[in-house]
Structure formats: structure tokens, C-alpha cells
Write a protein that holds these residues in place. Structure first.
Motif, PDB file in Angstrom:
ATOM      1  N   LEU A   1      24.654 -38.896   2.057  1.00  0.00           N
ATOM      2  CA  LEU A   1      23.228 -38.758   1.773  1.00  0.00           C
ATOM      3  C   LEU A   1      22.679 -37.474   2.387  1.00  0.00           C
ATOM      4  O   LEU A   1      23.066 -37.089   3.488  1.00  0.00           O
ATOM      5  CB  LEU A   1      22.441 -39.937   2.352  1.00  0.00           C
ATOM      6  N   ASP A   2      21.742 -36.842   1.672  1.00  0.00           N
ATOM      7  CA  ASP A   2      21.051 -35.684   2.241  1.00  0.00           C
ATOM      8  C   ASP A   2      19.701 -36.123   2.796  1.00  0.00           C
ATOM      9  O   ASP A   2      19.317 -37.291   2.696  1.00  0.00           O
ATOM     10  CB  ASP A   2      20.909 -34.558   1.212  1.00  0.00           C
ATOM     11  N   ASP A   3      18.967 -35.181   3.381  1.00  0.00           N
ATOM     12  CA  ASP A   3      17.689 -35.516   4.024  1.00  0.00           C
ATOM     13  C   ASP A   3      16.688 -36.105   3.039  1.00  0.00           C
ATOM     14  O   ASP A   3      15.961 -37.040   3.374  1.00  0.00           O
ATOM     15  CB  ASP A   3      17.089 -34.273   4.696  1.00  0.00           C
ATOM     16  N   GLU A   4      16.654 -35.588   1.822  1.00  0.00           N
ATOM     17  CA  GLU A   4      15.716 -36.111   0.818  1.00  0.00           C
ATOM     18  C   GLU A   4      16.025 -37.574   0.494  1.00  0.00           C
ATOM     19  O   GLU A   4      15.125 -38.409   0.405  1.00  0.00           O
ATOM     20  CB  GLU A   4      15.778 -35.261  -0.451  1.00  0.00           C
ATOM     21  N   GLN A   5      17.305 -37.881   0.335  1.00  0.00           N
ATOM     22  CA  GLN A   5      17.706 -39.258   0.063  1.00  0.00           C
ATOM     23  C   GLN A   5      17.394 -40.185   1.236  1.00  0.00           C
ATOM     24  O   GLN A   5      17.011 -41.340   1.035  1.00  0.00           O
ATOM     25  CB  GLN A   5      19.186 -39.313  -0.297  1.00  0.00           C
ATOM     26  N   LEU A   6      17.534 -39.655   2.460  1.00  0.00           N
ATOM     27  CA  LEU A   6      17.184 -40.440   3.641  1.00  0.00           C
ATOM     28  C   LEU A   6      15.704 -40.838   3.609  1.00  0.00           C
ATOM     29  O   LEU A   6      15.357 -41.980   3.907  1.00  0.00           O
ATOM     30  CB  LEU A   6      17.428 -39.621   4.910  1.00  0.00           C
ATOM     31  N   HIS A   7      14.862 -39.900   3.233  1.00  0.00           N
ATOM     32  CA  HIS A   7      13.432 -40.183   3.159  1.00  0.00           C
ATOM     33  C   HIS A   7      13.126 -41.181   2.032  1.00  0.00           C
ATOM     34  O   HIS A   7      12.299 -42.076   2.207  1.00  0.00           O
ATOM     35  CB  HIS A   7      12.632 -38.891   2.960  1.00  0.00           C
ATOM     36  N   GLU A   8      13.808 -41.042   0.896  1.00  0.00           N
ATOM     37  CA  GLU A   8      13.606 -41.964  -0.218  1.00  0.00           C
ATOM     38  C   GLU A   8      13.966 -43.397   0.170  1.00  0.00           C
ATOM     39  O   GLU A   8      13.311 -44.353  -0.257  1.00  0.00           O
ATOM     40  CB  GLU A   8      14.420 -41.534  -1.438  1.00  0.00           C
TER      41      GLU A   8
ATOM     42  N   ALA B   1      32.922 -38.118   3.634  1.00  0.00           N
ATOM     43  CA  ALA B   1      31.851 -38.960   3.092  1.00  0.00           C
ATOM     44  C   ALA B   1      32.367 -39.844   1.960  1.00  0.00           C
ATOM     45  O   ALA B   1      33.288 -39.468   1.224  1.00  0.00           O
ATOM     46  CB  ALA B   1      30.713 -38.083   2.588  1.00  0.00           C
ATOM     47  N   LEU B   2      31.748 -41.008   1.827  1.00  0.00           N
ATOM     48  CA  LEU B   2      32.137 -41.938   0.756  1.00  0.00           C
ATOM     49  C   LEU B   2      32.070 -41.270  -0.611  1.00  0.00           C
ATOM     50  O   LEU B   2      32.897 -41.549  -1.482  1.00  0.00           O
ATOM     51  CB  LEU B   2      31.218 -43.159   0.758  1.00  0.00           C
ATOM     52  N   THR B   3      31.105 -40.400  -0.802  1.00  0.00           N
ATOM     53  CA  THR B   3      30.933 -39.739  -2.093  1.00  0.00           C
ATOM     54  C   THR B   3      32.039 -38.738  -2.392  1.00  0.00           C
ATOM     55  O   THR B   3      32.172 -38.300  -3.534  1.00  0.00           O
ATOM     56  CB  THR B   3      29.578 -39.014  -2.144  1.00  0.00           C
ATOM     57  N   GLU B   4      32.837 -38.379  -1.400  1.00  0.00           N
ATOM     58  CA  GLU B   4      33.905 -37.394  -1.579  1.00  0.00           C
ATOM     59  C   GLU B   4      35.303 -38.009  -1.534  1.00  0.00           C
ATOM     60  O   GLU B   4      36.295 -37.305  -1.660  1.00  0.00           O
ATOM     61  CB  GLU B   4      33.789 -36.310  -0.506  1.00  0.00           C
ATOM     62  N   ARG B   5      35.370 -39.307  -1.363  1.00  0.00           N
ATOM     63  CA  ARG B   5      36.672 -39.961  -1.227  1.00  0.00           C
ATOM     64  C   ARG B   5      37.224 -40.361  -2.581  1.00  0.00           C
ATOM     65  O   ARG B   5      36.494 -40.809  -3.445  1.00  0.00           O
ATOM     66  CB  ARG B   5      36.550 -41.221  -0.371  1.00  0.00           C
ATOM     67  N   GLY B   6      38.520 -40.236  -2.694  1.00  0.00           N
ATOM     68  CA  GLY B   6      39.205 -40.788  -3.848  1.00  0.00           C
ATOM     69  C   GLY B   6      39.645 -42.178  -3.461  1.00  0.00           C
ATOM     70  O   GLY B   6      38.830 -43.062  -3.242  1.00  0.00           O
TER      71      GLY B   6
END
Length: 116
Positions: A105-112, A54-59
Motif C-alpha cells: 500500500l502507498d500513502d494514499e491507499q493508507l488514507h483511503e 510486498a504481497l503485491t509483488e509476490r508470485g
């Protein structure tokens, strides 16, 4: 189980990709979409898979990296639906879910974001 050959299913997946909102797909870089019949374990439980980091885990991420993959499994989708309308809905949901994994993104962020 609904019937659809691999070529027709792949066309349906491409069509559903084209229908996704621009803001969802514009940040996808170095990602390939692949259609396969079934997951390696042969089950019909898994509809899709994000194979990457995931983009959030990349250096650092740059040239020479193999592309991430988003895999959509044909037979599990066909086993879970009754008709083409339901199939389109399920493929759409799978694509959104796997793209969300790419963005971290998690499910909550998807809904947001209004994506789910």
C-alpha cells in the motif's frame, strides 16, 4: 533525547501492535517484528524498515520461506520525541507505515483505508 531501555521500548512496541485494528494485522503472515537499537548505517534518520517482498509483488509464496521482517529502531524514535505519548504516536505511525509496505500500500491507499 528521551531515555528508555531496550526492554521497556520493546514492551511499548508490543503494546502498540496490540492496539492496531484487527483488519490491519489479520493478513500478516510469515512476518516477524524486531526491535533494534539503530539501523546498520548508525544514523538516527530511519525509524523503521520493512525487509521483505510486498504481497503485491509476490508470485508463489509458500512453505520454507524465511519470514519477512518489520524492524522498529529504538534510538531514532527516542531521538525524535519529547515524551512517552509522542513516542507511542511515533511507534504507531511507524508500525502502520511498515505494515503498509507488507501489503503493498502507498500513502494514499493508507488514507483511503483510514489507517493514516
Amino acid at each position: 533525547m528521551m531515555e528508555m531501555d531496550a526492554s521497556a521500548f520493546e514492551e511499548l512496541v508490543v503494546d502498540e501492535l496490540d492496539r492496531l485494528p484487527d483488519e490491519m494485522v489479520e493478513g500478516l503472515e510469515n512476518v516477524v517484528f524486531v526491535v533494534e537499537d539503530r539501523p546498520e548505517d548508525g544514523t538516527l534518520d530511519l525509524l523503521g524498515l520493512y525487509d521483505g517482498l510486498a504481497l503485491t509483488e509476490r508470485g508463489q509464496y509458500g512453505m520454507g520461506e524465511l519470514p519477512d521482517r518489520i524492524i522498529v529502531y529504538r534510538e531514532p524514535h527516542l531521538a525524535h520525541v519529547e515524551d512517552e505519548d509522542a513516542l507511542r504516536d511515533e511507534v504507531h505511525t511507524t508500525l502502520v507505515h511498515e505494515i503498509a509496505h507488507f501489503f503493498g500500500l502507498d500513502d494514499e491507499q493508507l488514507h483511503e483505508l483510514g489507517w493514516a
